[in-house]
Design a protein around this motif. Structure first.
Motif, PDB file in Angstrom:
ATOM      1  N   ASP A 242       0.654  -1.286  -0.062  1.00  0.00           N
ATOM      2  CA  ASP A 242       0.039   0.172  -0.166  1.00  0.00           C
ATOM      3  C   ASP A 242       0.837   1.225  -0.114  1.00  0.00           C
ATOM      4  OD1 ASP A 242      -2.414  -1.321   0.023  1.00  0.00           O
ATOM      5  OD2 ASP A 242      -2.204  -1.763   2.249  1.00  0.00           O
ATOM      6  N   VAL A 243       1.989   1.193  -0.503  1.00  0.00           N
ATOM      7  CA  VAL A 243       2.752   2.430  -0.967  1.00  0.00           C
ATOM      8  C   VAL A 243       3.375   2.392  -2.321  1.00  0.00           C
ATOM      9  CG1 VAL A 243       3.503   2.897   1.729  1.00  0.00           C
ATOM     10  CG2 VAL A 243       4.612   1.026   0.308  1.00  0.00           C
ATOM     11  N   PRO A 244       2.544   2.516  -3.109  1.00  0.00           N
ATOM     12  CA  PRO A 244       2.870   2.710  -4.643  1.00  0.00           C
ATOM     13  C   PRO A 244       3.761   3.704  -4.909  1.00  0.00           C
ATOM     14  CG  PRO A 244       0.769   3.614  -4.371  1.00  0.00           C
ATOM     15  CD  PRO A 244       0.954   3.030  -2.937  1.00  0.00           C
ATOM     16  N   GLY A 245       3.981   4.931  -4.190  1.00  0.00           N
ATOM     17  CA  GLY A 245       4.845   5.704  -4.300  1.00  0.00           C
ATOM     18  C   GLY A 245       6.321   5.313  -4.138  1.00  0.00           C
ATOM     19  N   ALA A 246       6.268   4.287  -3.236  1.00  0.00           N
ATOM     20  CA  ALA A 246       8.074   3.745  -3.016  1.00  0.00           C
ATOM     21  C   ALA A 246       8.327   3.048  -4.226  1.00  0.00           C
ATOM     22  CB  ALA A 246       7.674   3.187  -1.880  1.00  0.00           C
ATOM     23  N   ALA A 247       7.643   2.956  -5.272  1.00  0.00           N
ATOM     24  CA  ALA A 247       8.045   1.935  -6.183  1.00  0.00           C
ATOM     25  C   ALA A 247       9.076   2.387  -6.872  1.00  0.00           C
ATOM     26  CB  ALA A 247       7.104   1.478  -7.349  1.00  0.00           C
ATOM     27  N   GLY A 248       9.083   4.076  -7.143  1.00  0.00           N
ATOM     28  CA  GLY A 248      10.063   4.573  -7.861  1.00  0.00           C
ATOM     29  C   GLY A 248      11.382   4.725  -7.044  1.00  0.00           C
ATOM     30  N   VAL A 249      11.234   4.836  -5.708  1.00  0.00           N
ATOM     31  CA  VAL A 249      12.508   4.734  -5.028  1.00  0.00           C
ATOM     32  C   VAL A 249      13.144   3.482  -5.082  1.00  0.00           C
ATOM     33  CG1 VAL A 249      13.359   4.953  -2.711  1.00  0.00           C
ATOM     34  CG2 VAL A 249      11.389   6.546  -3.461  1.00  0.00           C
ATOM     35  N   LEU A 250      12.627   2.303  -5.091  1.00  0.00           N
ATOM     36  CA  LEU A 250      13.319   1.090  -4.968  1.00  0.00           C
ATOM     37  C   LEU A 250      13.851   0.757  -6.517  1.00  0.00           C
ATOM     38  CD1 LEU A 250      10.178  -0.962  -3.270  1.00  0.00           C
ATOM     39  CD2 LEU A 250      12.379  -0.275  -2.193  1.00  0.00           C
ATOM     40  N   VAL A 251      13.013   1.241  -7.408  1.00  0.00           N
ATOM     41  CA  VAL A 251      13.710   1.009  -8.919  1.00  0.00           C
ATOM     42  C   VAL A 251      14.953   1.719  -9.016  1.00  0.00           C
ATOM     43  CG1 VAL A 251      13.189   0.931 -11.054  1.00  0.00           C
ATOM     44  CG2 VAL A 251      11.366   0.150  -9.901  1.00  0.00           C
ATOM     45  N   ALA A 252      14.605   2.974  -8.460  1.00  0.00           N
ATOM     46  CA  ALA A 252      15.824   4.079  -8.553  1.00  0.00           C
ATOM     47  C   ALA A 252      17.277   3.377  -8.074  1.00  0.00           C
ATOM     48  CB  ALA A 252      15.609   5.236  -8.155  1.00  0.00           C
ATOM     49  N   ALA A 253      16.807   2.759  -6.686  1.00  0.00           N
ATOM     50  CA  ALA A 253      18.040   2.185  -6.068  1.00  0.00           C
ATOM     51  C   ALA A 253      18.695   1.261  -6.550  1.00  0.00           C
ATOM     52  CB  ALA A 253      17.516   1.622  -4.427  1.00  0.00           C
ATOM     53  N   LEU A 254      18.106   0.374  -7.510  1.00  0.00           N
ATOM     54  CA  LEU A 254      18.805  -0.578  -8.165  1.00  0.00           C
ATOM     55  C   LEU A 254      19.820  -0.005  -9.455  1.00  0.00           C
ATOM     56  CD1 LEU A 254      15.670  -2.879  -9.315  1.00  0.00           C
ATOM     57  CD2 LEU A 254      17.410  -3.396  -7.608  1.00  0.00           C
ATOM     58  N   SER A 255      19.716   1.359  -9.859  1.00  0.00           N
ATOM     59  CA  SER A 255      20.601   1.876 -10.551  1.00  0.00           C
ATOM     60  C   SER A 255      21.641   2.472  -9.969  1.00  0.00           C
ATOM     61  CB  SER A 255      19.940   3.059 -11.356  1.00  0.00           C
ATOM     62  OG  SER A 255      18.859   2.700 -12.156  1.00  0.00           O
ATOM     63  N   LEU A 256      22.017   2.571  -8.784  1.00  0.00           N
ATOM     64  CA  LEU A 256      23.017   3.089  -7.972  1.00  0.00           C
ATOM     65  C   LEU A 256      24.447   2.398  -8.315  1.00  0.00           C
ATOM     66  CD1 LEU A 256      21.493   4.161  -4.466  1.00  0.00           C
ATOM     67  CD2 LEU A 256      22.176   5.617  -6.151  1.00  0.00           C
ATOM     68  N   GLY A 257      24.254   0.893  -8.242  1.00  0.00           N
ATOM     69  CA  GLY A 257      25.402   0.242  -8.287  1.00  0.00           C
ATOM     70  C   GLY A 257      25.844   0.415  -9.765  1.00  0.00           C
ATOM     71  N   GLY A 258      24.834   0.387 -10.931  1.00  0.00           N
ATOM     72  CA  GLY A 258      25.246   0.567 -12.290  1.00  0.00           C
ATOM     73  C   GLY A 258      26.125   1.892 -12.612  1.00  0.00           C
ATOM     74  N   ILE A 259      25.511   3.048 -11.856  1.00  0.00           N
ATOM     75  CA  ILE A 259      26.285   4.368 -11.899  1.00  0.00           C
ATOM     76  C   ILE A 259      27.409   4.266 -11.211  1.00  0.00           C
ATOM     77  CG2 ILE A 259      26.175   6.722 -11.260  1.00  0.00           C
ATOM     78  CD1 ILE A 259      22.985   6.437 -11.259  1.00  0.00           C
ATOM     79  N   ALA A 260      27.842   3.475 -10.094  1.00  0.00           N
ATOM     80  CA  ALA A 260      29.038   3.674  -9.681  1.00  0.00           C
ATOM     81  C   ALA A 260      30.058   2.692 -10.448  1.00  0.00           C
ATOM     82  CB  ALA A 260      29.046   2.813  -8.041  1.00  0.00           C
ATOM     83  N   GLY A 261      29.554   1.618 -10.825  1.00  0.00           N
ATOM     84  CA  GLY A 261      30.254   0.941 -11.880  1.00  0.00           C
ATOM     85  C   GLY A 261      30.732   1.557 -12.996  1.00  0.00           C
ATOM     86  N   ALA A 262      29.753   2.371 -13.749  1.00  0.00           N
ATOM     87  CA  ALA A 262      30.003   2.950 -14.951  1.00  0.00           C
ATOM     88  C   ALA A 262      31.087   4.059 -14.761  1.00  0.00           C
ATOM     89  CB  ALA A 262      28.673   3.454 -15.577  1.00  0.00           C
ATOM     90  N   VAL A 263      31.118   4.670 -13.549  1.00  0.00           N
ATOM     91  CA  VAL A 263      32.091   5.790 -13.489  1.00  0.00           C
ATOM     92  C   VAL A 263      33.388   5.024 -13.285  1.00  0.00           C
ATOM     93  CG1 VAL A 263      32.888   7.497 -11.731  1.00  0.00           C
ATOM     94  CG2 VAL A 263      30.431   7.310 -12.294  1.00  0.00           C
ATOM     95  N   ALA A 264      33.455   4.146 -12.473  1.00  0.00           N
ATOM     96  CA  ALA A 264      34.822   3.569 -12.358  1.00  0.00           C
ATOM     97  C   ALA A 264      35.509   2.791 -13.629  1.00  0.00           C
ATOM     98  CB  ALA A 264      34.612   2.391 -11.003  1.00  0.00           C
ATOM     99  N   TYR A 265      34.530   2.111 -14.149  1.00  0.00           N
ATOM    100  CA  TYR A 265      34.993   1.322 -15.331  1.00  0.00           C
ATOM    101  C   TYR A 265      35.504   2.209 -16.693  1.00  0.00           C
ATOM    102  CZ  TYR A 265      34.919  -2.240 -19.197  1.00  0.00           C
ATOM    103  OH  TYR A 265      35.005  -3.106 -20.068  1.00  0.00           O
ATOM    104  N   GLY A 266      34.895   3.444 -16.707  1.00  0.00           N
ATOM    105  CA  GLY A 266      35.265   3.981 -17.759  1.00  0.00           C
ATOM    106  C   GLY A 266      36.313   5.333 -17.643  1.00  0.00           C
ATOM    107  N   ALA A 267      36.691   5.454 -16.195  1.00  0.00           N
ATOM    108  CA  ALA A 267      37.631   6.529 -15.847  1.00  0.00           C
ATOM    109  C   ALA A 267      38.913   5.883 -16.045  1.00  0.00           C
ATOM    110  CB  ALA A 267      37.273   6.704 -14.431  1.00  0.00           C
ATOM    111  N   ARG A 268      39.148   4.659 -16.335  1.00  0.00           N
ATOM    112  CA  ARG A 268      40.455   4.305 -16.451  1.00  0.00           C
ATOM    113  C   ARG A 268      40.816   3.503 -17.640  1.00  0.00           C
ATOM    114  NH1 ARG A 268      41.978  -1.096 -13.095  1.00  0.00           N
ATOM    115  NH2 ARG A 268      43.316  -1.047 -14.823  1.00  0.00           N
ATOM    116  N   SER A 269      42.153   3.332 -18.053  1.00  0.00           N
ATOM    117  CA  SER A 269      42.288   2.773 -19.383  1.00  0.00           C
ATOM    118  C   SER A 269      42.672   1.206 -18.879  1.00  0.00           C
ATOM    119  CB  SER A 269      43.564   3.077 -20.145  1.00  0.00           C
ATOM    120  OG  SER A 269      43.343   4.464 -20.486  1.00  0.00           O
ATOM    121  N   TRP A 270      42.050  -0.048 -19.513  1.00  0.00           N
ATOM    122  CA  TRP A 270      42.135  -1.479 -19.279  1.00  0.00           C
ATOM    123  C   TRP A 270      43.280  -1.957 -19.862  1.00  0.00           C
ATOM    124  CZ3 TRP A 270      39.541  -3.043 -14.928  1.00  0.00           C
ATOM    125  CH2 TRP A 270      38.610  -2.399 -14.356  1.00  0.00           C
TER     126      TRP A 270
END
Length: 291
Positions: A242-270
């Motif tokens: 009974d908290v449909p507004g929380a759906a956005g927060v929960l889904v957004a939380a899934l992207s935090l790891g992706g953002i951190a990974g993209a920043v770290a992955y693209g900031a260096r030469s492999w």
């Protein structure tokens, strides 16, 4: 002066920062559309099964349309494809919202979801091509990582804005507003990009003659299946509590790891081969899932 990082080199190129902002806005519905459909359709029909069917139909439409969009970009350039897809995507989602309010038959929701998915603009594909051809060698790692970063930021911020609008109004109005905003940004991006044709001229059927592509396809399908299930499960969990507004927060939380990974992955030469990196990253993802 110190050595410039790959990201700074890329963002220093003319037009790239503006294109990144427009690409971010244009991709707001990538995560909002599935979440919004679950809430809107479940509210209109009272059936979570129907809502899940619509999300599946949306994904099928997007998956079927991507190769077609790619060939059209090869032949006609990205501008026309982006503009046409934006119109189809926005029109289908707005019709779905209107149908939910008006009480249309259940089957129309699944049909509109397929059309909305088929019209999902190929933003990341286009940006990957446009930025990739402006750099060479290892610079493309940063370009492709920035494309992913922009996409993940949209998938993070979009659901947050969506949840905020639900709290202030309704899920139907929120989905409509985000959809129109993303469509307008897509049209603006289509004008900001060069929009030329790609250099691909080979028969697309020959791509899978390389067995490595079949392995990569299998990995993508399994990876997408896991995260696709989350698009239904997370908003369903929020609605059940009974908290449909929380759906956005929960889904957004899934992207935090992706953002951190993209920043770290693209900031260096492999130095390691890309195949080794793929296996290592997939093992890391798999280790995060437990019963």
């Amino acid at each position: 002066m110190g050595r410039r990082t790959p990201y700074r080199v890329l963002l220093g190129m003319p037009g790239v920062p503006a294109q990144a902002v427009l690409g971010f806005l244009a991709q707001l519905t990538q995560q909002v559309a599935p979440v919004g459909m679950v809430l809107v359709v479940e509210s209109a029909t009272g059936s979570l099964a129907v809502a899940g069917l619509c999300v599946a139909a949306f994904s099928v439409g997007a998956g079927v349309a991507r190769p077609v969009q790619g060939r059209l970009i090869d032949r006609r350039g990205s501008r026309r494809v982006l503009a046409g897809a934006a119109f189809l995507h926005v029109a289908a989602l707005i019709a779905l919202v209107a149908g939910a309010v008006a009480g249309w038959p259940v089957w129309t929701f699944a049909g509109l979801a397929v059309i909305a998915g088929a019209g999902l603009p190929p933003i990341s594909v286009t940006m990957r091509f446009e930025w990739g051809r402006r750099v060479a060698g290892e610079g493309r790692t940063a370009a492709y990582s920035l494309v992913f970063l922009v996409q993940e930021l949209a998938m993070l911020v979009g659901p947050l804005l969506f949840g905020l609008m639900i709290a202030m109004a309704s899920s139907s109005l929120a989905l409509g507003v985000v959809t129109v905003a993303a469509g307008a940004a897509t049209l603006a991006l289509s004008r900001a990009l060069r929009g030329g044709r790609t250099s691909g001229s080979r028969d697309p059927g020959r791509v899978f003659a390389d067995r490595r592509m079949l392995v990569l396809l299998a990995v993508v399908l399994m990876h997408g299946g896991v995260f696709g299930a989350l698009q239904v499960g997370v908003p369903a969990l929020a609605a059940a509590r009974d908290v449909p507004g929380a759906a956005g927060v929960l889904v957004a939380a899934l992207s935090l790891g992706g953002i951190a990974g993209a920043v770290a992955y693209g900031a260096r030469s492999w130095m390691s081969p890309v195949e080794v990196r793929l296996v290592a990253l997939m093992l890391a993802v798999g280790s995060c899932w437990r019963r």
